[in-house]
Design a protein around this motif. Structure first.
Motif, short mmCIF file in Angstrom:
data_model
loop_
_atom_site.label_atom_id
_atom_site.label_comp_id
_atom_site.label_asym_id
_atom_site.label_seq_id
_atom_site.Cartn_x
_atom_site.Cartn_y
_atom_site.Cartn_z
N SER A 1 0.83 -1.21 0.00
CA SER A 1 0.00 0.00 0.00
C SER A 1 0.86 1.25 0.00
CB SER A 1 -0.93 0.02 1.21
OG SER A 1 -1.99 -0.88 1.05
N THR A 2 0.38 2.27 -0.70
CA THR A 2 0.95 3.62 -0.66
C THR A 2 -0.22 4.58 -0.49
OG1 THR A 2 0.80 3.84 -3.06
CG2 THR A 2 2.87 2.99 -2.16
N PRO A 3 0.03 5.83 -0.09
CA PRO A 3 -1.08 6.78 0.10
C PRO A 3 -1.95 6.90 -1.14
CG PRO A 3 0.93 7.67 1.04
CD PRO A 3 1.31 6.42 0.31
N GLY A 4 -3.18 6.39 -1.04
CA GLY A 4 -4.13 6.51 -2.13
C GLY A 4 -3.91 5.53 -3.25
N SER A 5 -3.01 4.59 -3.10
CA SER A 5 -2.74 3.67 -4.19
C SER A 5 -2.08 2.40 -3.63
CB SER A 5 -1.83 4.33 -5.24
OG SER A 5 -1.67 3.47 -6.35
N TYR A 6 -1.60 1.55 -4.52
CA TYR A 6 -0.87 0.35 -4.15
C TYR A 6 -0.09 -0.13 -5.35
CZ TYR A 6 -4.32 -2.30 -6.82
OH TYR A 6 -5.10 -2.78 -7.83
N TYR A 7 0.85 -1.07 -5.09
CA TYR A 7 1.57 -1.69 -6.20
C TYR A 7 1.92 -3.12 -5.81
CZ TYR A 7 5.80 -0.59 -3.48
OH TYR A 7 6.74 -0.51 -2.50
N CYS A 8 2.21 -3.93 -6.83
CA CYS A 8 2.53 -5.32 -6.61
C CYS A 8 4.05 -5.53 -6.71
CB CYS A 8 1.83 -6.21 -7.64
SG CYS A 8 0.02 -6.06 -7.63
N ILE A 9 4.57 -6.48 -5.93
CA ILE A 9 5.97 -6.85 -6.02
C ILE A 9 6.08 -8.36 -6.18
CG2 ILE A 9 6.79 -4.86 -4.70
CD1 ILE A 9 7.07 -6.68 -2.29
N CYS A 10 7.22 -8.81 -6.66
CA CYS A 10 7.45 -10.22 -6.93
C CYS A 10 8.57 -10.76 -6.06
CB CYS A 10 7.81 -10.43 -8.41
SG CYS A 10 6.47 -10.01 -9.54
N PRO A 11 8.64 -12.08 -5.88
CA PRO A 11 9.72 -12.66 -5.08
C PRO A 11 11.06 -12.52 -5.78
CG PRO A 11 8.45 -14.39 -6.15
CD PRO A 11 7.71 -13.10 -6.39
N GLU A 12 12.12 -12.71 -5.02
CA GLU A 12 13.48 -12.59 -5.55
C GLU A 12 13.67 -13.53 -6.72
OE1 GLU A 12 18.11 -12.95 -3.98
OE2 GLU A 12 16.43 -13.18 -2.58
N GLY A 13 14.26 -13.01 -7.79
CA GLY A 13 14.52 -13.81 -8.97
C GLY A 13 13.45 -13.72 -10.04
N GLN A 14 12.33 -12.99 -9.73
CA GLN A 14 11.27 -12.83 -10.71
C GLN A 14 11.00 -11.34 -10.95
OE1 GLN A 14 7.74 -15.18 -10.26
NE2 GLN A 14 8.85 -16.92 -9.34
N LEU A 15 10.38 -11.06 -12.09
CA LEU A 15 10.08 -9.68 -12.47
C LEU A 15 8.57 -9.48 -12.60
CD1 LEU A 15 12.74 -9.00 -15.24
CD2 LEU A 15 12.72 -8.12 -12.90
N LEU A 16 8.11 -8.26 -12.27
CA LEU A 16 6.71 -7.90 -12.45
C LEU A 16 6.42 -7.75 -13.93
CD1 LEU A 16 4.26 -7.23 -10.61
CD2 LEU A 16 4.82 -4.81 -10.94
N GLN A 17 5.34 -8.38 -14.39
CA GLN A 17 5.00 -8.35 -15.81
C GLN A 17 4.23 -7.08 -16.16
OE1 GLN A 17 6.15 -11.03 -18.06
NE2 GLN A 17 7.39 -10.91 -16.19
N ASP A 18 3.94 -6.93 -17.46
CA ASP A 18 3.30 -5.71 -17.95
C ASP A 18 1.91 -5.49 -17.39
OD1 ASP A 18 5.45 -4.93 -19.44
OD2 ASP A 18 4.77 -5.93 -21.27
N ASP A 19 1.25 -6.54 -16.90
CA ASP A 19 -0.07 -6.34 -16.31
C ASP A 19 0.01 -5.76 -14.92
OD1 ASP A 19 0.86 -8.45 -14.82
OD2 ASP A 19 -0.69 -9.88 -15.46
N GLY A 20 1.24 -5.60 -14.38
CA GLY A 20 1.42 -4.99 -13.07
C GLY A 20 1.04 -5.87 -11.90
N ARG A 21 0.68 -7.12 -12.16
CA ARG A 21 0.21 -8.01 -11.10
C ARG A 21 0.94 -9.35 -11.07
NH1 ARG A 21 -4.06 -4.96 -12.76
NH2 ARG A 21 -5.42 -4.11 -11.12
N SER A 22 1.14 -9.95 -12.24
CA SER A 22 1.74 -11.27 -12.30
C SER A 22 3.26 -11.17 -12.31
CB SER A 22 1.25 -12.01 -13.54
OG SER A 22 1.56 -11.26 -14.72
N CYS A 23 3.92 -12.28 -11.99
CA CYS A 23 5.37 -12.34 -11.91
C CYS A 23 5.90 -13.34 -12.93
CB CYS A 23 5.81 -12.76 -10.51
SG CYS A 23 5.24 -11.63 -9.20
#
Length: 623
Positions: A357-379
């Motif tokens: 969570s961030t003020p008024g928003s949120y973002y997704c993160i992935c485990p070590e060794g993986q990258l966040l994909q273009d959909d902003g949710r999957s790894c």
């Protein structure tokens, strides 16, 4: 002798207008003053600023004057010319020998309703209307009466002086918005006899007042006890009373009563009309303020004026406001401040691994060794390079057909560098000149070969260069889901590429800014006479990576090669080393470190919150 005839005619014309416009009886045929033969041309302004009812008043103005003249091929000849951005002769001096046909011709005039090219009209009258071919007679006085309501859009002084030197006596009649300096530049001297300016077409009858002493005999206003409260106006052998503007003549024919323009609805106030004798002023309801035009009203926007104490969002209503909060915040009981909400706990975030969570928003993160994909949710182990690309190509006449073929090849070069597919990169094409045309939208073709074939079939538009209009079309249409753009929530990059060879004929600043604010990455490619400053306005930051220019169309293939470096770095070729986008060890380390730091910060904030609650409870227990 010629000047005496001329003065008598013009005085009679304007005096008769005064009589007829104010409603007193018309002169009978036996009362018409004989001024001798005169060639008279009316030059009437029919620009768009002359409203229909005002043009009708001007039409009546000419007809009333004709009713007082001794019309005939051997007496007074009359021609009518109207003008706006162009000049049109309604009928010449020799067209009508009788009053009835002349009146019919005036009633058939259709206003041009364009600009105000008065100088052009004077030159036409001088060179065309007062010629033997048009019916002008030798040794007969020439008179031109110009009626206008605005400032000329061209030069009048020189051409008017030339007309006067050729013996044309010019009367300049200005109404409402007319410019006195321009009237004096057109009219013959002395100006007090040839220049007139009144506030409206309804007051045009006042022109006759200065000519009473030149007409047909005794001034009854000076020689008798007329009893007029405001204005006495003489006519041959008689007189009548007039009232000042804003007043109406009473039944006794002498006294005047103030006109309540508000009560009669004769005002243009948007909200409130405040009457005064013969006049009015406008005002506004509570919560509104009067605009500079002193007629219309605008809401008092306390939010825009900063007259509020809302922490985040101010919602304005006329004269009042309410507060609101940004997404992810809720309004507190004071109805002014806002409290952050943990969106990870309150919304369907869809994060595959972890939501932050961030003020008024949120973002997704992935485990070590993986990258966040273009959909902003999957790894995943590698990030995709899919884009939605819309190309805006200049089809103005300055490009020329042979160069337009090079532009199409340039487009196909760019397409060759992309991984085009339904689920990969999508491409749309828009051509613009004086108008904008979608050649094909993002969802039309799904292979590079289909797109390249469609590009080569595009027809060259020619005409102007409306780049701003093209940017507006791209923003409002090309990147819509209806035309194939994928939803913003999927985080597919949106890229706009503008190709132009010249200066835009409209403003580009607004829609270039709006496109970038909407998340569209803008590239600007210029050739030949393209303006560098405009290209820089279009290009995204950093400008040096999104702006290209060459002086020659034959060199645009080089630009297409360079574009691969920024749009599709994994496909660039040449001596520049481009790293494998999947080799992202440093990015993974940075992401891991950032996640750890955020977790530590959250723990510290939780400890501080607990400590503050403990102190607050202690203070309450002591009271």
């Amino acid at each position: 002798m010629k000047m005496r005839q001329l003065g008598a005619l013009c005085g009679f014309v304007l005096l008769t207008l005064a009589a007829l416009a104010t409603g007193r009886p018309k002169l009978g045929p036996e009362q018409k003053c004989k001024s001798g033969p005169v060639d008279l041309v009316f030059l009437i302004d029919s620009s768009r600023s002359v409203r229909p009812h005002e043009f009708e008043t001007m039409r009546k103005f000419m007809i009333d004057i004709l009713n007082t003249l001794d019309i005939g091929l051997n007496a007074t000849r009359v021609g009518v010319v109207q003008y706006s951005s162009q000049v049109r002769s309604e009928f010449s001096l020799k067209a009508h020998a009788k009053l009835d046909s002349m009146v019919k011709g005036i009633n058939q005039i259709i206003p041009l309703a364009q600009g105000t090219m008065t100088g052009l009209a004077i030159r036409y009258v001088m060179n065309e209307a007062f010629t033997p071919e048009a019916g002008d007679r030798p040794k007969v006085p020439n008179v031109a009466v110009i009626v206008t309501d605005g400032r000329p859009q061209d030069r009048v002084a020189e051409v008017a002086a030339e007309a006067r030197e050729k013996g044309i006596e010019i009367y300049a009649v200005g109404v409402a918005r007319a410019d006195m300096t321009s009237l004096r530049a057109m009219a013959s001297p002395p100006f007090e006899d040839h220049v007139f300016l009144v506030e409206s077409f309804d007051l045009i009858h006042q022109f006759g007042l200065q000519f009473q002493d030149k007409l047909c005999g005794m001034d009854m206003c000076l020689e008798s006890d007329h009893g007029c409260e405001h204005i006495c106006e003489s006519s041959p052998g008689s007189y009548h009373c007039l009232c000042l503007p804003g007043y109406t003549l009473n039944d006794d024919g002498k006294t005047c009563t103030a006109i309540d323009l508000c009560a009669e609805g004769k005002h243009n106030c948007e909200q409130l009309c405040i009457s005064s004798p013969g006049s009015f002023t406008c005002d506004c309801n509570k919560g509104y303020k009067l605009n500079n035009d002193k007629k219309t009203c605008s809401t008092i926007d306390l939010c825009a004026e900063g007259k509020h104490d809302c922490e985040q969002i101010c919602v304005s209503a006329p004269g009042v406001f309410t507060c609101g909060c940004n997404k992810g915040y809720k309004l507190n009981k004071d109805k002014k401040t806002c409290t952050n909400m943990d969106l990870c706990k309150t919304v369907e975030h869809g994060c595959e691994h972890q939501c932050v969570s961030t003020p008024g928003s949120y973002y997704c993160i992935c485990p070590e060794g993986q990258l966040l994909q273009d959909d902003g949710r999957s790894c995943g182990t590698c990030k995709s390079a899919n884009i939605d690309l819309v190309l805006l190509i200049d089809g103005s006449k300055s490009v020329r057909p042979q160069n337009f073929e090079l532009v199409k090849k340039f487009v196909n070069q760019v397409v060759d560098s992309l991984d085009v597919s339904v689920h990969g990169t999508r491409v749309g094409l828009v051509q613009y000149s004086s108008r904008v045309r979608t050649e094909f939208p993002l969802n039309k073709y799904h292979t590079a070969d289909e797109i390249k074939a469609a590009v080569m079939k595009v027809d060259y538009m020619e005409k102007g260069t409306m780049t701003g209009l093209a940017l507006k079309h791209m923003l409002e249409n090309s990147f819509s889901e209806a035309e194939g753009a994928r939803p913003l929530k999927r985080n597919i990059p949106r890229i706009g590429l503008v190709f132009t060879d010249g200066r835009s004929q409209d403003d580009i600043t607004e829609y270039a800014k709006m496109a970038k604010e909407a998340g569209i990455t803008m590239y600007a490619v210029g050739v030949g006479k393209a303006v560098e400053d405009e290209l820089r306005v279009i290009a995204s930051e950093p400008v040096e990576k999104h702006f290209y220019y060459t002086t020659d169309f034959t060199a645009i293939s080089t630009i297409a090669e360079n574009l691969k470096l920024n749009v599709c770095p994994e496909e660039s070729q040449g001596e520049i080393e481009v790293k494998d986008p999947c080799a992202c060890e440093s990015l993974v380390e940075f992401q891991h470190a950032t996640m750890s730091s955020l977790e530590q910060l959250n723990q510290k904030l939780a400890g501080m919150t607990a400590r503050l609650e403990q102190l607050e409870n202690q203070l309450l227990s002591r009271k």
